[in-house]
Every structure is written in C-alpha cells, then in structure tokens.
Design a protein around this motif. Structure first.
Motif, mmCIF file in Angstrom:
data_model
loop_
_atom_site.group_PDB
_atom_site.id
_atom_site.type_symbol
_atom_site.label_atom_id
_atom_site.label_comp_id
_atom_site.label_asym_id
_atom_site.label_seq_id
_atom_site.Cartn_x
_atom_site.Cartn_y
_atom_site.Cartn_z
ATOM 1 N N MET A 1 0.822 -1.191 0.000
ATOM 2 C CA MET A 1 0.000 0.000 0.000
ATOM 3 C C MET A 1 0.869 1.260 0.000
ATOM 4 O O MET A 1 0.519 2.237 -0.641
ATOM 5 C CB MET A 1 -0.922 0.016 1.227
ATOM 6 C CG MET A 1 -2.045 -1.019 1.205
ATOM 7 S SD MET A 1 -3.187 -0.805 -0.164
ATOM 8 C CE MET A 1 -4.005 0.677 0.319
ATOM 9 N N THR A 2 1.948 1.217 0.711
ATOM 10 C CA THR A 2 2.823 2.392 0.773
ATOM 11 C C THR A 2 3.384 2.712 -0.606
ATOM 12 O O THR A 2 3.389 3.880 -1.028
ATOM 13 C CB THR A 2 3.967 2.157 1.772
ATOM 14 O OG1 THR A 2 3.409 1.814 3.033
ATOM 15 C CG2 THR A 2 4.813 3.392 1.920
ATOM 16 N N ALA A 3 3.826 1.693 -1.316
ATOM 17 C CA ALA A 3 4.371 1.907 -2.658
ATOM 18 C C ALA A 3 3.300 2.444 -3.602
ATOM 19 O O ALA A 3 3.557 3.315 -4.431
ATOM 20 C CB ALA A 3 4.951 0.606 -3.189
ATOM 21 N N ALA A 4 2.083 1.935 -3.464
ATOM 22 C CA ALA A 4 0.981 2.406 -4.306
ATOM 23 C C ALA A 4 0.677 3.872 -4.028
ATOM 24 O O ALA A 4 0.443 4.656 -4.947
ATOM 25 C CB ALA A 4 -0.252 1.543 -4.073
ATOM 26 N N ARG A 5 0.664 4.247 -2.759
ATOM 27 C CA ARG A 5 0.406 5.644 -2.400
ATOM 28 C C ARG A 5 1.491 6.568 -2.955
ATOM 29 O O ARG A 5 1.204 7.687 -3.386
ATOM 30 C CB ARG A 5 0.322 5.801 -0.883
ATOM 31 C CG ARG A 5 -0.993 5.358 -0.330
ATOM 32 C CD ARG A 5 -1.187 5.818 1.111
ATOM 33 N NE ARG A 5 -2.247 5.037 1.703
ATOM 34 C CZ ARG A 5 -2.074 4.036 2.560
ATOM 35 N NH1 ARG A 5 -0.864 3.726 2.969
ATOM 36 N NH2 ARG A 5 -3.084 3.358 3.033
ATOM 37 N N GLU A 6 2.714 6.098 -2.945
ATOM 38 C CA GLU A 6 3.810 6.888 -3.500
ATOM 39 C C GLU A 6 3.624 7.126 -4.998
ATOM 40 O O GLU A 6 4.065 8.134 -5.523
ATOM 41 C CB GLU A 6 5.146 6.201 -3.232
ATOM 42 C CG GLU A 6 5.573 6.275 -1.780
ATOM 43 C CD GLU A 6 6.815 5.454 -1.487
ATOM 44 O OE1 GLU A 6 7.387 4.849 -2.416
ATOM 45 O OE2 GLU A 6 7.213 5.421 -0.303
ATOM 46 N N ARG A 7 2.956 6.196 -5.665
ATOM 47 C CA ARG A 7 2.687 6.344 -7.094
ATOM 48 C C ARG A 7 1.389 7.114 -7.350
ATOM 49 O O ARG A 7 0.965 7.256 -8.489
ATOM 50 C CB ARG A 7 2.593 4.970 -7.754
ATOM 51 C CG ARG A 7 3.912 4.240 -7.821
ATOM 52 C CD ARG A 7 3.829 3.002 -8.705
ATOM 53 N NE ARG A 7 2.719 2.125 -8.386
ATOM 54 C CZ ARG A 7 2.773 1.066 -7.557
ATOM 55 N NH1 ARG A 7 3.914 0.768 -6.965
ATOM 56 N NH2 ARG A 7 1.718 0.319 -7.337
ATOM 57 N N GLY A 8 0.745 7.573 -6.272
ATOM 58 C CA GLY A 8 -0.465 8.367 -6.437
ATOM 59 C C GLY A 8 -1.744 7.562 -6.419
ATOM 60 O O GLY A 8 -2.816 8.081 -6.752
ATOM 61 N N ARG A 9 -1.670 6.313 -6.064
ATOM 62 C CA ARG A 9 -2.850 5.454 -6.013
ATOM 63 C C ARG A 9 -3.507 5.556 -4.645
ATOM 64 O O ARG A 9 -2.838 5.659 -3.631
ATOM 65 C CB ARG A 9 -2.473 3.986 -6.257
ATOM 66 C CG ARG A 9 -1.770 3.729 -7.543
ATOM 67 C CD ARG A 9 -2.735 3.780 -8.676
ATOM 68 N NE ARG A 9 -2.068 3.433 -9.924
ATOM 69 C CZ ARG A 9 -2.713 3.201 -11.035
ATOM 70 N NH1 ARG A 9 -4.015 3.251 -11.061
ATOM 71 N NH2 ARG A 9 -2.050 2.926 -12.120
#
Length: 54
Positions: A1-9
């Motif tokens: 989830m953290t990586a997704a949030r970093e990509r704007g998701r």
C-alpha cells in the motif's frame, strides 16, 4: 500500500457524494424537496443520501 500511495494510487471505494453534491443536497433539502427526489437528481440511493446527510 505504501508503494501504491507513492505512485499516487488511493485504495478503497470512491465516495458517493462529493462536497459539491452534499451542498446541493442540503440546499434542496432546505427548500423542502423530498429526499427521494434529491436522491434521483443526484443519481444515488435514498439510503446513501440519508447516511451522508444524517
């Protein structure tokens, strides 16, 4: 989830009522418009409207 949030998701279900639609619903409600008609105009279920304005 953290990586997704970093990509704007963003996860989760989208909200049914935006702030603008909520203001519109409150205005219509103040004018005396029935909840079923407000829900129809906004394209949402009555139960969603009651829960949001609750």
């Amino acid at each position: 989830m953290t990586a997704a949030r970093e990509r704007g998701r963003v996860g989760g279900r989208p909200v049914a009522l935006t702030a603008a639609k909520k203001r519109q619903a409150n205005g219509m409600r103040a004018e005396g418009t029935p909840m079923s008609e407000i829900a129809e105009v906004l394209g949402i279920a009555r139960s969603t409207l009651y829960r949001s304005l609750g």
